[in-house]
Design a protein around this motif. Structure first.
Motif, PDB file in Angstrom:
ATOM      1  N   ALA A   1       0.465  -0.694   0.123  1.00  0.00           N
ATOM      2  CA  ALA A   1      -0.326   0.266   0.208  1.00  0.00           C
ATOM      3  C   ALA A   1       0.950   0.977   0.082  1.00  0.00           C
ATOM      4  O   ALA A   1       0.195   2.234  -0.925  1.00  0.00           O
ATOM      5  N   GLU A   2       1.978   1.431   0.484  1.00  0.00           N
ATOM      6  CA  GLU A   2       2.864   2.729   0.683  1.00  0.00           C
ATOM      7  C   GLU A   2       3.782   2.183  -0.078  1.00  0.00           C
ATOM      8  O   GLU A   2       3.245   3.442  -0.794  1.00  0.00           O
ATOM      9  N   ALA A   3       3.870   1.683  -1.395  1.00  0.00           N
ATOM     10  CA  ALA A   3       4.355   1.765  -2.408  1.00  0.00           C
ATOM     11  C   ALA A   3       3.816   1.814  -3.375  1.00  0.00           C
ATOM     12  O   ALA A   3       4.258   3.054  -4.281  1.00  0.00           O
ATOM     13  N   ILE A   4       2.429   1.443  -3.451  1.00  0.00           N
ATOM     14  CA  ILE A   4       1.190   1.913  -4.748  1.00  0.00           C
ATOM     15  C   ILE A   4       1.304   3.616  -4.074  1.00  0.00           C
ATOM     16  O   ILE A   4       1.489   3.844  -5.331  1.00  0.00           O
ATOM     17  N   ILE A   5       1.163   4.486  -2.654  1.00  0.00           N
ATOM     18  CA  ILE A   5       0.869   5.187  -2.328  1.00  0.00           C
ATOM     19  C   ILE A   5       2.410   6.449  -2.706  1.00  0.00           C
ATOM     20  O   ILE A   5       1.909   7.229  -3.255  1.00  0.00           O
ATOM     21  N   SER A   6       2.985   6.120  -2.684  1.00  0.00           N
ATOM     22  CA  SER A   6       4.435   6.478  -3.345  1.00  0.00           C
ATOM     23  C   SER A   6       4.515   6.627  -4.873  1.00  0.00           C
ATOM     24  O   SER A   6       5.080   7.573  -5.496  1.00  0.00           O
TER      25      SER A   6
ATOM     26  N   LEU B   1       2.346   6.551  -7.182  1.00  0.00           N
ATOM     27  CA  LEU B   1       0.176   7.725  -7.082  1.00  0.00           C
ATOM     28  C   LEU B   1       1.516   9.005  -6.896  1.00  0.00           C
ATOM     29  O   LEU B   1       0.909  10.012  -7.700  1.00  0.00           O
ATOM     30  N   GLU B   2       2.097   9.312  -5.622  1.00  0.00           N
ATOM     31  CA  GLU B   2       2.633  10.479  -5.483  1.00  0.00           C
ATOM     32  C   GLU B   2       3.956  11.016  -6.688  1.00  0.00           C
ATOM     33  O   GLU B   2       3.794  12.564  -6.771  1.00  0.00           O
ATOM     34  N   ALA B   3       3.662  10.235  -6.936  1.00  0.00           N
ATOM     35  CA  ALA B   3       4.914  10.075  -8.239  1.00  0.00           C
ATOM     36  C   ALA B   3       4.560  10.925  -9.464  1.00  0.00           C
ATOM     37  O   ALA B   3       5.091  11.694 -10.563  1.00  0.00           O
ATOM     38  N   GLN B   4       3.348  11.064  -9.765  1.00  0.00           N
ATOM     39  CA  GLN B   4       2.632  10.851 -10.831  1.00  0.00           C
ATOM     40  C   GLN B   4       1.738  11.873 -10.797  1.00  0.00           C
ATOM     41  O   GLN B   4       0.962  12.705 -11.922  1.00  0.00           O
ATOM     42  N   GLY B   5       2.077  12.619  -9.831  1.00  0.00           N
ATOM     43  CA  GLY B   5       1.380  13.962  -8.748  1.00  0.00           C
ATOM     44  C   GLY B   5       0.587  13.783  -8.316  1.00  0.00           C
ATOM     45  O   GLY B   5      -0.477  15.167  -8.160  1.00  0.00           O
ATOM     46  N   VAL B   6       0.105  13.195  -7.487  1.00  0.00           N
ATOM     47  CA  VAL B   6      -1.601  12.746  -6.762  1.00  0.00           C
ATOM     48  C   VAL B   6      -1.587  13.129  -5.305  1.00  0.00           C
ATOM     49  O   VAL B   6      -0.018  12.284  -5.035  1.00  0.00           O
TER      50      VAL B   6
ATOM     51  N   SER C   1      -8.758   4.073  -1.924  1.00  0.00           N
ATOM     52  CA  SER C   1      -9.601   5.208  -2.679  1.00  0.00           C
ATOM     53  C   SER C   1      -8.983   5.761  -3.667  1.00  0.00           C
ATOM     54  O   SER C   1      -7.940   6.703  -2.388  1.00  0.00           O
ATOM     55  N   VAL C   2      -8.830   6.631  -4.680  1.00  0.00           N
ATOM     56  CA  VAL C   2      -7.894   7.847  -5.471  1.00  0.00           C
ATOM     57  C   VAL C   2      -8.399   7.961  -6.550  1.00  0.00           C
ATOM     58  O   VAL C   2      -9.237   7.767  -7.452  1.00  0.00           O
ATOM     59  N   THR C   3      -8.350  10.071  -5.917  1.00  0.00           N
ATOM     60  CA  THR C   3      -9.047  10.457  -6.323  1.00  0.00           C
ATOM     61  C   THR C   3      -7.846  11.205  -8.152  1.00  0.00           C
ATOM     62  O   THR C   3      -7.214  11.900  -7.222  1.00  0.00           O
ATOM     63  N   VAL C   4      -7.878  11.226  -8.907  1.00  0.00           N
ATOM     64  CA  VAL C   4      -7.250  10.978  -9.855  1.00  0.00           C
ATOM     65  C   VAL C   4      -7.754  12.958 -10.404  1.00  0.00           C
ATOM     66  O   VAL C   4      -8.802  12.856 -11.540  1.00  0.00           O
TER      67      VAL C   4
ATOM     68  N   ILE D   1      -1.511   7.061 -14.160  1.00  0.00           N
ATOM     69  CA  ILE D   1      -1.537   6.977 -12.457  1.00  0.00           C
ATOM     70  C   ILE D   1      -1.922   5.435 -12.345  1.00  0.00           C
ATOM     71  O   ILE D   1      -1.503   4.612 -11.896  1.00  0.00           O
ATOM     72  N   LEU D   2      -2.817   5.328 -12.863  1.00  0.00           N
ATOM     73  CA  LEU D   2      -3.177   3.696 -13.297  1.00  0.00           C
ATOM     74  C   LEU D   2      -2.096   2.664 -13.249  1.00  0.00           C
ATOM     75  O   LEU D   2      -1.856   1.082 -12.820  1.00  0.00           O
ATOM     76  N   ASP D   3      -1.097   3.051 -14.942  1.00  0.00           N
ATOM     77  CA  ASP D   3      -0.359   2.207 -14.799  1.00  0.00           C
ATOM     78  C   ASP D   3       1.320   1.714 -13.751  1.00  0.00           C
ATOM     79  O   ASP D   3       1.398   0.953 -12.695  1.00  0.00           O
ATOM     80  N   SER D   4       1.330   2.922 -12.802  1.00  0.00           N
ATOM     81  CA  SER D   4       1.964   3.266 -11.934  1.00  0.00           C
ATOM     82  C   SER D   4       1.622   2.575 -11.003  1.00  0.00           C
ATOM     83  O   SER D   4       2.389   1.904  -9.967  1.00  0.00           O
TER      84      SER D   4
END
Length: 232
Positions: free
Chosen positions: A63-68, A70-75, A111-114, A123-126
């Motif tokens: 989960a933390e890797a996914i959040i990281s 997402l943040e790298a993609q600007g989320v 849950s993610v708001t894009v 973003i989803l690919d990442s």
């Protein structure tokens, strides 16, 4: 002797003269098409282990890797949150129908708001590359629908007024005053939400490039009900 004089009472039919006023009741519809500018996505993170603590720990790491990612993609971090977290166990069965191992399963729904709508596919690919097992409920929307709703209300009223005028003309009567008006709105997406999966849950997906990135159009729909009096 004197008798008390009572005020003259109006005839009953006069008291209820408005009760039988002829009316026309019409429903009007107004629609405005919008292009979505935001997507709401639920990512599934599923882990298994013979030890509950190990399954939870591994899930947290993913989960933390996914959040990281997402943040790298600007989320932004505030646009990412856990919508559900479940821990349960499954029995693994042998060929003779007897259980031979207990496995703990941890499922974390993120849950993610894009808001960077044009970058949704990347973003989803990442997220999938970082360890998300599934992508559920890609829902498209428009952040600010206030102007579209106002426009749709005007269209709905104009539609209802036109119908009322046509009906009055066809019946050979004159449209009177507006008696009541009510409205309701139902913003909805034309294209359905999608459910795609990788490794668990949702529909199987061969590669992350098949993640949908188009949201179609959003229909802002307003319905009104108008009731007019009719002059004979």
């Amino acid at each position: 002797s004197c008798k008390a004089l009572l005020p003259e009472q109006p005839a009953e039919e006069n008291m209820n003269s408005d009760a039988h006023q002829a009316t026309v009741n019409v429903n009007g519809i107004g629609e405005v098409m919008l292009v979505p500018d935001v997507a709401y996505v639920t990512l599934g993170v599923r882990t298994e282990s013979e030890e509950a603590g190990e399954a939870v720990s591994e899930n947290n790491k993913l989960a933390e890797a996914i959040i990281s990612a997402l943040e790298a993609q600007g989320v932004e971090r505030k646009d990412v949150g856990t919508s559900s977290f479940n821990v349960y166990w499954n029995d693994l069965w042998q060929g003779d129908g007897m259980p031979y191992q207990k496995v703990y399963v941890v499922e974390n729904m993120v849950s993610v708001t894009v808001r960077d709508f044009d970058n949704l596919g990347s973003i989803l690919d990442s997220a999938l590359d970082a360890g998300a097992n599934s992508v559920y409920n890609v829902r498209f929307d428009v952040l600010d629908k206030s102007e579209a709703l106002a426009e749709a209300r005007v269209k709905a009223v104009e539609n209802a007024q036109s119908q009322a005028a046509q009906l009055a003309t066809a019946a050979g009567v004159t449209l009177g005053d507006l008696v009541t008006i009510s409205s309701w709105s139902t913003p909805s997406v034309i294209e359905p939400s999608y459910a795609y999966g990788m490794g668990g849950g949702g529909g199987a997906m061969a590669e992350s490039s098949s993640v949908p990135t188009t949201g179609g159009q959003l229909v802002v729909r307003v319905e009104v009900n108008l009731v007019y009096g009719l002059d004979q």
